[in-house]
Design a protein around this motif. Structure first.
Motif, short mmCIF file in Angstrom:
data_model
loop_
_atom_site.label_atom_id
_atom_site.label_comp_id
_atom_site.label_asym_id
_atom_site.label_seq_id
_atom_site.Cartn_x
_atom_site.Cartn_y
_atom_site.Cartn_z
N VAL A 157 2.51 11.91 -10.71
CA VAL A 157 1.93 11.93 -9.36
C VAL A 157 2.81 12.87 -8.56
O VAL A 157 3.99 12.58 -8.32
CB VAL A 157 1.88 10.53 -8.74
N VAL A 158 2.24 14.00 -8.15
CA VAL A 158 3.04 15.10 -7.60
C VAL A 158 2.48 15.53 -6.25
O VAL A 158 1.26 15.73 -6.10
CB VAL A 158 3.05 16.30 -8.57
N ASN A 159 3.37 15.66 -5.26
CA ASN A 159 2.99 16.22 -3.95
C ASN A 159 1.80 15.48 -3.33
O ASN A 159 0.88 16.11 -2.78
CB ASN A 159 2.68 17.72 -4.06
N CYS A 160 1.81 14.17 -3.41
CA CYS A 160 0.74 13.36 -2.82
C CYS A 160 1.26 12.57 -1.62
O CYS A 160 2.44 12.22 -1.54
CB CYS A 160 0.16 12.39 -3.86
N HIS A 161 0.36 12.27 -0.71
CA HIS A 161 0.70 11.48 0.49
C HIS A 161 -0.28 10.31 0.58
O HIS A 161 -1.49 10.46 0.40
CB HIS A 161 0.58 12.35 1.74
N PHE A 162 0.28 9.12 0.90
CA PHE A 162 -0.51 7.90 1.03
C PHE A 162 -0.39 7.39 2.46
O PHE A 162 0.72 7.33 3.00
CB PHE A 162 0.00 6.83 0.06
N GLN A 163 -1.50 7.00 3.05
CA GLN A 163 -1.43 6.56 4.44
C GLN A 163 -2.45 5.46 4.74
O GLN A 163 -3.51 5.38 4.13
CB GLN A 163 -1.66 7.74 5.39
N ALA A 185 4.64 8.40 2.02
CA ALA A 185 3.71 7.34 2.41
C ALA A 185 3.98 6.94 3.86
O ALA A 185 5.11 7.02 4.33
CB ALA A 185 3.84 6.13 1.50
N ARG A 186 2.93 6.52 4.54
CA ARG A 186 3.07 6.10 5.94
C ARG A 186 2.12 4.94 6.22
O ARG A 186 0.94 4.99 5.88
CB ARG A 186 2.76 7.27 6.88
N ASP A 187 2.66 3.90 6.83
CA ASP A 187 1.88 2.74 7.26
C ASP A 187 1.00 2.18 6.14
O ASP A 187 -0.21 2.01 6.27
CB ASP A 187 1.02 3.09 8.48
N VAL A 188 1.66 1.90 5.01
CA VAL A 188 1.00 1.25 3.88
C VAL A 188 1.52 -0.19 3.82
O VAL A 188 2.73 -0.41 3.75
CB VAL A 188 1.27 2.01 2.57
N PHE A 189 0.64 -1.15 3.81
CA PHE A 189 1.01 -2.54 4.07
C PHE A 189 2.00 -3.12 3.06
O PHE A 189 3.07 -3.59 3.42
CB PHE A 189 -0.26 -3.40 4.12
N ARG A 190 1.67 -3.10 1.78
CA ARG A 190 2.54 -3.76 0.80
C ARG A 190 3.71 -2.87 0.38
O ARG A 190 4.83 -3.34 0.25
CB ARG A 190 1.74 -4.16 -0.45
N GLY A 191 3.46 -1.60 0.15
CA GLY A 191 4.53 -0.70 -0.26
C GLY A 191 3.98 0.68 -0.56
O GLY A 191 2.86 0.82 -1.06
N THR A 208 9.53 9.82 0.43
CA THR A 208 9.76 9.37 1.79
C THR A 208 8.67 8.40 2.20
O THR A 208 7.48 8.67 1.97
CB THR A 208 9.78 10.56 2.78
N ALA A 209 9.06 7.26 2.79
CA ALA A 209 8.08 6.29 3.27
C ALA A 209 8.50 5.81 4.66
O ALA A 209 9.68 5.53 4.90
CB ALA A 209 7.96 5.11 2.32
N GLU A 210 7.55 5.73 5.55
CA GLU A 210 7.85 5.32 6.93
C GLU A 210 6.61 4.69 7.53
O GLU A 210 5.53 4.72 6.95
CB GLU A 210 8.28 6.54 7.75
N GLY A 211 6.76 4.13 8.72
CA GLY A 211 5.59 3.57 9.38
C GLY A 211 5.94 2.85 10.66
O GLY A 211 6.93 2.12 10.72
N LYS A 212 5.15 3.06 11.67
CA LYS A 212 5.33 2.33 12.92
C LYS A 212 4.70 0.95 12.86
O LYS A 212 5.14 0.02 13.54
CB LYS A 212 4.71 3.14 14.07
N THR A 213 3.67 0.79 12.03
CA THR A 213 3.02 -0.52 11.88
C THR A 213 3.59 -1.28 10.69
O THR A 213 3.86 -2.47 10.77
CB THR A 213 1.50 -0.33 11.69
N HIS A 214 3.79 -0.59 9.55
CA HIS A 214 4.35 -1.20 8.34
C HIS A 214 5.46 -0.29 7.81
O HIS A 214 5.27 0.92 7.69
CB HIS A 214 3.28 -1.38 7.28
N ASP A 244 12.31 3.64 7.92
CA ASP A 244 11.86 2.40 8.55
C ASP A 244 12.08 1.19 7.65
O ASP A 244 11.63 0.09 7.95
CB ASP A 244 10.38 2.51 8.93
N GLY A 245 12.77 1.41 6.52
CA GLY A 245 13.23 0.28 5.72
C GLY A 245 12.33 -0.13 4.58
O GLY A 245 11.46 0.61 4.15
#
Length: 531
Positions: A157-163, A185-191, A208-214, A244-245
């Motif tokens: 899985v290369v150069n993909c973004h999940f939101q 990834a950004r604002d994905v509930f479980r991970g 990199t994963a971040e999110g203001k909601t999750h 964002d942890g």
């Protein structure tokens, strides 16, 4: 001449491969963000899957419910977004390698399946209620092979973004060999990336994963057995950024986890039951002291090298007083009784982020109770504990400590707790203590052992406290205490300690040895012969 010929052939082959790629639009996909393209894309996958090759998604937004994936296909989607339509159910997985009729089921590993260049949009706002895990299986990519077959599904899985998804961005289950490279990834509930299946090999690089909601980070909880009933995984993490942890890794069954260059904020949670973990050159933010989060559990063989741990109140307001521990250790939980475990903190630094309440109680390392004869050991070598901590190393009740060459500037250096069968065995060597209270030793017992070697402290830091006494503990080795005036019965001392004058007068004793331990009163200091 032969070399020129070979180069020309290679260029032609690459060009022809790109030119001959099948596009999903050839099979009826529209990509306008409105039309449901599921049937057309599945048709294209099935055609290319017969022979292998590249399936191209031209730029656009493709509305997709769920399609099965074929190994041997390179799914290429730079500029393409795969969007989930509104109101999908719990088990609707968008790109699904385990869809009925598509699951790899063989004794040999699959050809490589490559997913490259896509944005996956879970359309979270239009999926209905999900925060109580009502849609927890609705992943954007789901990769798995048949659990009873030896062959693994191999995937990149290369150069993909999940939101904006209600479950996982990338979900990895049993019997997979997966490389995840340059994804986010950004604002994905479980991970952003979730790993739940055994007999798998996984490598994650530059994620990199971040999110203001999750917060969206990395979650590893292997509860599904792969081939041979094994829950073992091999996981390599490098270049992980979780601003964002949510760094949650739990493994068992002789698994191996290796991580480097990780930056993660709280929450933080590790379980390494009968497994090995090693992290290097990484920084971890740790939240509030808790019985179920922000902790390290069953550290069978866990090493942190050149890492930094910071108490981090960003997800749990530090303005509220309470307990905070940068490293919080449970050697055993529930009915477990693991032995011969080792948590190693080598050249690691500990600090406290800004925003903490002044009334908060802060610990660099907090170890829950354990029996010393289980031989579970906290091993600290080098590194520094900053003056921002109230407590450096805290053993709540029993356990084994091996401390060497660490600088401790916390107000209290160590707490060596014990009680009944919960004995303490501590070896301390070469530390540099800069705080106000060297140690709190709440009680004493004949089976407690405290050993010192190459420890030199100033008399201003030579403060020891107790609640029930320190006389019956077994003291080995010695500390060297430097002071301005000769010791008295009120000078705190452990059996074997040596007190030396900084500026001894001529023809007067310059050193004394402690022959009976005591604090505030009761210590016995005898002059040593010679100067």
């Amino acid at each position: 001449m032969n070399c020129r010929f070979i180069v020309c052939v290679c260029v032609v082959l690459i060009h022809c491969s790109a030119f001959s790629a099948v596009t999903v639009k050839e099979h009826g996909a529209i990509g306008d963000g409105v039309t449901d393209d599921t049937v057309a894309i599945q048709k294209a996958i099935d055609v290319v899957g017969k022979t292998g090759g590249t399936l191209l998604f031209p730029a656009g937004t493709y509305v997709v419910t769920s399609v099965g994936l074929r190994p041997g296909v390179r799914y290429l989607g730079y500029g393409a977004t795969i969007k989930r339509p509104a109101g999908q159910g719990k088990w609707v997985r968008t790109f699904n390698a385990a869809k009925q009729g598509y699951l790899h089921n063989a004794e040999t590993d699959s050809p490589w399946l490559t997913i490259e260049g896509f944005t996956f949009d879970g359309n979270r706002a239009e999926q209905g209620e999900y925060r109580k895990y009502q849609l927890e299986q609705a992943h954007l990519i789901f990769l798995s092979a048949h659990k009873q077959s030896k062959g693994r599904l191999r995937a990149r899985v290369v150069n993909c973004h999940f939101q904006d998804n209600v479950a996982d961005g990338l979900s990895l289950y049993v019997n997979v060999d997966v490389r995840v490279i340059n994804c986010s990834a950004r604002d994905v509930f479980r991970g952003g990336i979730t790993i739940t299946g055994g007999n798998s090999r996984i490598q994650v690089m530059n994620f990199t994963a971040e999110g203001k909601t999750h917060p969206t980070g990395i979650d590893v909880e292997v509860d599904g057995a792969g081939y041979g009933g094994r829950k073992r995984i091999e996981l390599m993490l490098s270049g992980i950024h979780l601003p964002d942890g949510d760094f949650d890794v739990g493994v068992s069954d002789d698994s191996v986890v290796l991580g480097s260059n990780i930056s993660a904020r709280s929450p933080f949670h590790l379980v390494s039951r009968r497994s090995r973990m090693k992290f290097s050159n990484s920084q971890f933010g740790i939240g509030r002291y808790s019985g179920y989060a922000n902790r390290i559990v069953n550290p069978h063989d866990v090493t942190f090298h050149s890492c930094r741990f910071e108490i981090d109140p960003h997800n749990d307001s530090g303005k509220e007083p309470g307990k905070w521990a940068a490293v919080h250790v449970y050697w055993n939980v529930g009915q477990s009784s693991e032995t011969n475990q080792a948590l190693k903190l080598i050249d690691c630094d500990f600090g406290v982020n800004q925003g903490m309440a002044k009334e908060a109680d802060t610990y660099a390392v907090y170890c829950e109770g354990d029996f010393a004869d289980r031989n579970n050991r906290l091993i600290m070598e080098g590194g520094r504990i900053s003056a921002d901590f109230d407590h450096g190393i805290w053993f709540n009740q029993g356990g084994n400590l091996r401390l060497c060459d660490t600088t401790i500037a916390a107000d209290t250096g160590m707490r060596l707790g014990s009680s009944g069968k919960w004995n303490i065995d501590a070896e301390v060597g070469g530390i540099r203590f800069l705080g106000n209270r060297y140690a709190d030793i709440p009680t004493h017992g004949a089976l407690n052992r405290i050993f010192h070697q190459n420890v030199i402290i100033d008399e201003t830091s030579n403060r020891i406290t107790t609640r029930y006494g320190i006389v019956r503990n077994r003291y080995e080795g010695r500390r060297i205490i430097l002071g301005e005036n000769p010791p008295t019965t009120k000078t705190h001392g452990l059996t074997g300690d040596v007190f030396r004058l900084k500026h001894p007068p001529a023809d007067e004793p310059m050193a004394w040895i402690c022959t009976k331990p005591g604090i505030d009163s009761g210590a016995v200091w005898s002059p040593l012969s010679g100067r």
